[in-house]
Design a protein around this motif. Structure first.
Motif, mmCIF file in Angstrom:
data_model
loop_
_atom_site.group_PDB
_atom_site.id
_atom_site.type_symbol
_atom_site.label_atom_id
_atom_site.label_comp_id
_atom_site.label_asym_id
_atom_site.label_seq_id
_atom_site.Cartn_x
_atom_site.Cartn_y
_atom_site.Cartn_z
ATOM 1 N N SER C 225 42.366 32.259 30.899
ATOM 2 C CA SER C 225 43.460 31.874 31.783
ATOM 3 C C SER C 225 43.335 32.688 33.068
ATOM 4 C CB SER C 225 44.792 32.162 31.092
ATOM 5 O OG SER C 225 45.844 31.895 31.993
ATOM 6 N N PHE C 226 43.593 32.042 34.202
ATOM 7 C CA PHE C 226 43.231 32.660 35.475
ATOM 8 C C PHE C 226 44.399 32.886 36.410
ATOM 9 C CE2 PHE C 226 39.905 30.182 33.649
ATOM 10 C CZ PHE C 226 38.853 31.057 33.618
ATOM 11 N N THR C 227 45.540 32.297 36.064
ATOM 12 C CA THR C 227 46.663 32.295 36.997
ATOM 13 C C THR C 227 46.983 33.698 37.518
ATOM 14 O OG1 THR C 227 47.568 30.401 35.877
ATOM 15 C CG2 THR C 227 49.063 31.633 37.259
ATOM 16 N N ARG C 228 46.917 34.673 36.640
ATOM 17 C CA ARG C 228 47.382 35.978 37.086
ATOM 18 C C ARG C 228 46.421 36.662 38.057
ATOM 19 N NH1 ARG C 228 46.396 37.492 31.435
ATOM 20 N NH2 ARG C 228 44.501 38.712 31.345
ATOM 21 N N TYR C 229 45.215 36.125 38.216
ATOM 22 C CA TYR C 229 44.305 36.710 39.206
ATOM 23 C C TYR C 229 44.490 36.081 40.579
ATOM 24 C CZ TYR C 229 42.132 38.302 34.972
ATOM 25 O OH TYR C 229 41.924 38.878 33.759
ATOM 26 N N LEU C 230 45.127 34.919 40.617
ATOM 27 C CA LEU C 230 45.162 34.160 41.860
ATOM 28 C C LEU C 230 46.022 34.792 42.956
ATOM 29 C CD1 LEU C 230 45.125 30.641 40.246
ATOM 30 C CD2 LEU C 230 43.226 32.008 41.081
ATOM 31 N N PRO C 231 47.079 35.579 42.609
ATOM 32 C CA PRO C 231 47.827 36.222 43.689
ATOM 33 C C PRO C 231 46.977 37.175 44.529
ATOM 34 C CG PRO C 231 49.066 36.318 41.644
ATOM 35 C CD PRO C 231 47.703 35.810 41.313
ATOM 36 N N ARG C 232 45.820 37.521 44.036
ATOM 37 C CA ARG C 232 44.968 38.410 44.833
ATOM 38 C C ARG C 232 44.391 37.714 46.063
ATOM 39 N NH1 ARG C 232 42.564 42.858 41.342
ATOM 40 N NH2 ARG C 232 43.898 42.818 39.507
ATOM 41 N N ILE C 233 44.532 36.404 46.115
ATOM 42 C CA ILE C 233 44.033 35.690 47.294
ATOM 43 C C ILE C 233 45.044 35.884 48.425
ATOM 44 C CG2 ILE C 233 43.358 33.446 48.218
ATOM 45 C CD1 ILE C 233 43.020 32.531 45.270
ATOM 46 N N PRO C 234 44.667 36.563 49.513
ATOM 47 C CA PRO C 234 45.623 36.804 50.599
ATOM 48 C C PRO C 234 46.001 35.497 51.295
ATOM 49 C CG PRO C 234 43.691 38.229 50.776
ATOM 50 C CD PRO C 234 43.370 37.180 49.772
ATOM 51 N N VAL C 245 31.578 29.752 35.507
ATOM 52 C CA VAL C 245 30.793 29.008 34.536
ATOM 53 C C VAL C 245 31.468 29.114 33.183
ATOM 54 C CG1 VAL C 245 28.524 29.056 35.575
ATOM 55 C CG2 VAL C 245 29.334 31.026 34.319
ATOM 56 N N GLY C 246 31.072 28.240 32.282
ATOM 57 C CA GLY C 246 31.609 28.309 30.932
ATOM 58 C C GLY C 246 32.721 27.305 30.726
ATOM 59 N N PRO C 247 33.190 27.237 29.480
ATOM 60 C CA PRO C 247 34.110 26.178 29.089
ATOM 61 C C PRO C 247 35.473 26.253 29.765
ATOM 62 C CG PRO C 247 33.777 27.749 27.314
ATOM 63 C CD PRO C 247 32.784 28.081 28.362
ATOM 64 N N ALA C 248 35.831 27.392 30.365
ATOM 65 C CA ALA C 248 37.178 27.525 30.891
ATOM 66 C C ALA C 248 37.319 27.025 32.327
ATOM 67 C CB ALA C 248 37.622 28.981 30.809
ATOM 68 N N VAL C 249 36.245 26.405 32.842
ATOM 69 C CA VAL C 249 36.243 26.026 34.248
ATOM 70 C C VAL C 249 37.374 25.068 34.621
ATOM 71 C CG1 VAL C 249 34.993 24.598 35.866
ATOM 72 C CG2 VAL C 249 33.856 26.496 34.776
ATOM 73 N N LEU C 250 37.624 24.082 33.768
ATOM 74 C CA LEU C 250 38.676 23.115 34.086
ATOM 75 C C LEU C 250 40.033 23.803 34.197
ATOM 76 C CD1 LEU C 250 37.789 19.983 31.959
ATOM 77 C CD2 LEU C 250 37.495 20.334 34.398
ATOM 78 N N THR C 251 40.272 24.760 33.317
ATOM 79 C CA THR C 251 41.505 25.531 33.394
ATOM 80 C C THR C 251 41.603 26.211 34.744
ATOM 81 O OG1 THR C 251 41.080 26.066 31.102
ATOM 82 C CG2 THR C 251 42.898 27.196 32.150
#
Lengths: 294, 317, 432
Positions: C225-234, C245-251
């Motif tokens: 899950s990636f949502t919590r890393y996205l706030p790092r985008i200024p 890469v890998g199976p989690a790409v669509l997520t």
């Protein structure tokens, strides 16, 4: 972004993570608590749930909510039946010997993994969510479906807790967990209880699998991490303690989210892993566990 | 009282392994080389799991400690191979002592998780410090680390014969050491701790120290295997620190028979050959392996040698 | 359990069990029947070892690599093989695992006695296998796009004759991104070596254009899950550069969409994120009007070459890069051509050296090093390329495609020269 919304997001994400952990861990906790065996194939039951959701979406056209609802019923039933058969054909015959159970469930894991690879294929496949709704915060958007995951998890956990407390089956399970021999002497069919518990545990994993698919995807190796994490959650929470399992799931889910706000993600994972180890080192029976019986 | 029949078997096996290289050639020699190295890993694991009854899920950590200790010493330190080998063993010894001190506060399932968590932290560390370790892509050892001189003789690790005999020599040393350890009074103490820790404590033994000794010996031997593997194959990478390595060594031990001197060798050989041969026959070989593991537990619940020991040959321990 | 396997039979006889077990093990290892095919004699055929990722995390790629290799092999043999000898391909599964990968290399070298090995993709498997291949003096052809080879980390037996390495891919993208999308770039990449290649090279490429990196977000490999890393985008970011890469790409894509909503900056990704993934699905709608790097366009373009047509037909792939008749079965189109082309590159080198067996091995390797490049052809359907004999690495055209209406349309193609960087090694100075 400011720190406050950042923390809010980490908390929300932590809750979703905790919900999935709690569901998969509950299944393992039942099996582990009552039968005292480690089911290495538990993650594969999770995978099968996810694959079942994908299969339902393929077979049932129409609104995604229909196939999703079907999957929530059909996938756990099918997986439960498989687990029941595995218990009758394998675990019962090796008399739930802890070591032999590990080997045979590793074998089961290999078989399921390879069968899924050969039928479902190596690619990750997405399933439509039963509904689309994005909650818009001033700073970011968040998937409404994730709230649904949390709600279902809370409902199932609550349901299990009530069932354990207030039904005959719950009483029988607790009795078997407490003392297998005595339970047998009181005429409890321990054999059948074991089979039911093993199936029920697998069904919880399958439900968790169905639930995560619209959020992530089905993939034939997806069971690895849930297996590890639910294992950890069960032990940290304290063997056989339902509230402990839930508390551990929330704690670990949140720690993971918050630490990743302040540290580089991989470093955060190292810290949260060591934290789990140290919790156990200083509370070997887990957060809510009683002293281990010999 | 020493176990004479087992000692005779030990000598016979070592002699057989030495002699077999004059009979077979080519791939079997290379495969046997690998089996011997991995068997050392399983033998180390067996000290803790089989003889002392503590199931660890984190032995990849000690294998990796040996691997990285030796590999980094050779890569950055540029030291001679025997010194790098020693560095790897030392790294594993220190790490297993420290982890043992912490992890042994727990038992049974908590012990499994604590060892697992330490190993996961170690694995993540190999990824996080990729500026040094190379992370998942790892490091290939330079040419100077592919040969060493012993008693004035230049030995190249590229030679199949040299590789086999080095692996066999290390295997033999570990096997004989474990024979001495497990068949002597220390081994009976291990078994006593496994069977009944309370009684052992009441007899005046320090159970904690016995467990710590077993843990450290076990971790160090795993490190021996890791260091040997890294130097022999000239590559160190984070995948050796993965959970999968820990499960593999558990599997090797369980299949062969925990608590038997030769169980790890038998288990490693059977599993390695099985995967190697079956993968040539069918791409669905994992199903065959899986079914076999299940059948094995039905018929040989104590592992191959463990079942033989219980039924026919009690000296095979 | 089959009681007739030697190992179990031996195990059932207690006394002599161990010695017999070992003897049986040796017999099992050498028994030709168990290998499933009779061992051919040297000199009657060219044998190529193909270690593909049939299982493990690389299985998506491995399946297509195997399929492409079989199609190319069929053509080679229909055209009379190599130097009049038929070509056999022996496939082994490496489980996408470095340890098993090395075992397979040893098996190819000493049991199957192949003439060369080709087709490894995942860089950690390659890194483990390359040193051992060199020691076993086994010609080892990569289809991996890793930069380790051109950086001088391997040996003279290792080549990458088809796919351009990741360093060139990225550095040739940098100028276009800075000129057309924006100069403030946020990078999102996996937290391991493959991701670092992207981070380091893209940072350098953007800075060379006078741009800045606003955030460099490494995501742990186990993350689902990636949502919590996205706030790092200024907020002032103009371009998000992603390679997952890998199976989690669509997520990842879905969560990126939920997080950013309609106020998104420009987005540029490497197609590695979406290889083998059908593009026309609701989960990916967010990527509409974003850009991707492609090595070979997945969707047939208006200026499609006849070579590309020929190649698609031979592999059984339609104009949208999926199996003919099954649009959900999407190929790893920007990678798998390398297996096809590598086979023909090996053929070229073997013909130059009049290769008939291991006696001409060195001559074949030297021939390979002397090849200046390949012309676009049925053999090299991705296009013409320049081969650097010193670094053992090929350089070809790269493409930038726009995601429009559920398909990818090429909007820019680089020249081969755009992909060049100064040589970092010279393998020809190394001994065999």
């Amino acid at each position: 972004m400011n720190l406050a919304p950042y923390l809010l997001l980490a908390t929300l994400e932590g809750l979703v993570q905790a919900s999935v952990f709690a569901l998969t861990a509950l299944g393992l906790s039942l099996v582990f608590g009552v039968m005292r065996v480690v089911n290495v194939a538990h993650g594969e039951f999770f995978t099968l749930g996810a694959v079942g959701a994908w299969l339902c979406a393929m077979l049932l056209p129409g609104h995604p909510a229909i196939s999703f609802a079907a999957a929530l019923v059909a996938a756990p039933l099918a997986v439960g039946a498989l687990a029941w058969a595995a218990d009758r054909l394998i675990l019962k015959r090796i008399d739930y010997d802890p070591e032999a159970t590990i080997v045979s469930t590793i074998g089961l894991m290999y078989v399921i993994q390879q069968v899924v690879l050969m039928t479902f294929g190596p690619d990750a496949r997405a399933v439509d969510a039963p509904f689309w709704y994005t909650i818009r915060f001033p700073w970011f958007g968040w998937s409404g479906y994730k709230v649904f995951i949390i709600v279902v998890a809370v409902a199932l956990v609550g349901g299990l807790w009530l069932a354990m407390r207030h039904t005959r089956f719950g009483l029988i399970m607790r009795a078997t967990q407490y003392d297998r021999e005595t339970a047998q002497n009181f005429g409890i069919p321990v054999d059948r209880v074991y089979a039911a518990v093993f199936a029920l545990g697998a069904m919880f994993a399958a439900v968790a699998g169905v639930l995560v698919v619209p959020n992530s995807q089905a993939h034939y190796l997806m069971g690895h991490d849930p297996l590890l994490m639910s294992f950890v959650v069960v032990i940290v929470g304290g063997l056989g303690s339902l509230p402990g399992t839930v508390a551990a799931a929330v704690l670990i889910g949140m720690a993971d989210g918050w630490l990743s706000v302040f540290f580089s993600p991989t470093l955060a994972k190292i810290f949260s892993t060591l934290l789990v180890a140290l919790v156990l080192v200083f509370r070997p029976a887990g957060l809510f566990g009683k002293a281990v019986r010999a | 009282m020493r176990n004479l029949r087992l000692f005779a078997l030990t000598i016979a096996v070592l002699a057989g392994l030495f002699g077999v290289q004059f009979v077979i050639s080519g791939y079997p020699v290379l495969a046997l080389t690998r089996i011997l190295i991995l068997a050392v890993f399983a033998m180390g694991y067996n000290v803790l799991m089989g003889y002392t009854g503590l199931v660890s899920l984190g032995h990849a950590l000690f294998f990796a400690a040996g691997l990285y200790g030796a590999g980094l010493a050779a890569y950055y330190g540029g030291v001679a191979l025997p010194i790098a080998f020693a560095a790897g063993i030392a790294a594993a010894a220190v790490l297993s002592l420290v982890v043992g001190l912490l992890a042994l506060r727990t038992q049974t399932v908590s012990f499994m998780i604590v060892t697992l968590m330490f190993a996961q932290a170690g694995y993540l560390a190999t990824l996080h410090f990729s500026a040094i370790t190379g992370g998942d892509q790892g490091l290939s050892l330079p040419a100077h680390a592919r040969s060493f001189s012993l008693l004035g003789q230049e030995i190249a690790l590229t030679s199949a014969t040299a590789r086999y005999n080095i692996a066999l020599a290390v295997f033999a040393v570990v096997l004989l050491a474990l024979y001495a350890l497990t068949q002597g009074p220390r081994g009976r103490l291990f078994a006593a701790v496994r069977e009944n820790p309370e009684r052992t404590r009441m007899l005046g033994y320090d159970v904690g120290r016995i467990r710590l000794l077993a843990f450290t010996v076990s971790g160090t031997i795993s490190g021996v295997a890791g260091a040997l593997y890294g130097l022999m194959f000239g590559f160190i990478g984070s995948s050796f620190a993965e959970f999968r390595s820990s499960v593999e060594v558990l599997l090797f031990t369980l299949v062969g028979g925990p608590g038997t001197l030769f169980g790890p060798l038998v288990g490693t050989t059977v599993m390695t050959l099985l995967i190697d041969r079956l993968s040539g026959l069918t791409s669905a070989y994992l199903i065959a392996v899986g079914v076999l593991l299940i059948v094995l537990t039905l018929w040989f619940p104590k592992g191959i040698l463990g079942t033989i020991r219980d039924r026919w040959a009690p000296w095979l321990r | 359990m089959d009681l007739n396997t030697p190992a179990t039979r031996a195990a059932l006889l207690p006394r002599r069990s161990l010695l017999q077990g070992i003897a049986a093990g040796g017999a099992l290892l050498t028994a030709p029947g168990l290998i499933g095919r009779a061992q051919a004699q040297a000199g009657d055929a060219i044998r190529l070892g193909a270690p593909f990722h049939r299982t493990g995390i690389g299985a998506s790629y491995g399946r297509w690599y195997e399929r492409t290799a079989n199609a190319a092999l069929k053509i080679v043999n229909e055209q009379g093989g190599i130097n009049g000898l038929p070509v056999q391909m022996i496939v082994e599964d490496d489980g996408t695992d470095p340890k098993r990968g090395v075992e397979v290399i040893e098996k190819f070298a000493t049991e199957h006695k192949v003439d060369a090995v080709f087709g490894h993709l995942f860089s950690h498997v390659v890194a483990a296998c390359a040193p051992r291949a060199g020691e076993l003096k086994m010609p080892y052809f990569l289809c991996s796009e890793g930069h380790a080879l051109a950086a001088g980390q391997f040996n003279r037996y290792v080549f990458q004759p088809s796919i351009t390495d990741v360093k060139s891919q990225i550095s040739s993208m940098g100028p276009w991104i800075a000129d057309n999308l924006g100069k403030k770039v946020a990078l999102i990449y996996p937290d391991y070596a493959f991701g670092y290649d992207h981070r380091d090279n893209m940072t350098a490429a953007i800075q060379a254009q006078g741009g800045t990196i606003t955030a460099s977000i490494a995501i742990p490999p186990t993350e689902t899950s990636f949502t919590r890393y996205l706030p790092r985008i200024p907020f002032d970011t103009e371009v998000i550069y992603h390679v997952m890469v890998g199976p989690a790409v669509l997520t990842f894509v879905k969560e990126l969409g939920e997080h950013l909503g309609s106020r998104r900056p420009e987005i540029f990704g490497f197609i590695d994120s979406l290889e083998a993934v059908p593009l026309n699905q609701p989960q990916l709608a967010f990527l509409e009007n974003t850009y991707f790097w492609e090595a070979q366009p997945r969707y047939a373009q208006p200026d499609q070459t006849e070579f590309d047509k020929f190649y698609r037909a031979a592999v059984g792939v339609d104009d949208s890069g999926a199996t003919i008749g099954n649009p959900q079965d999407v190929a790893t189109f920007s990678h798998m051509f390398s297996v096809w082309e590598t086979l023909f590159a090996i053929k070229r080198a073997m013909e130059m050296a009049d290769y008939r067996g291991p006696a001409q091995k060195i001559a074949m390797l030297e021939a390979m090093e002397s090849i200046p490049g390949f012309d676009a052809s049925n053999e090299f359907p991705q296009g013409d390329k320049i081969f650097n004999g010193k670094t053992h690495q090929s350089f070809g055209h790269q493409h930038i495609s726009k995601f429009e209406g559920g398909r990818l349309n090429v909007v820019h193609s680089t020249t081969i020269e755009d992909t060049f960087y100064p040589d970092e090694t010279d393998y020809t100075k190394m001994s065999f």
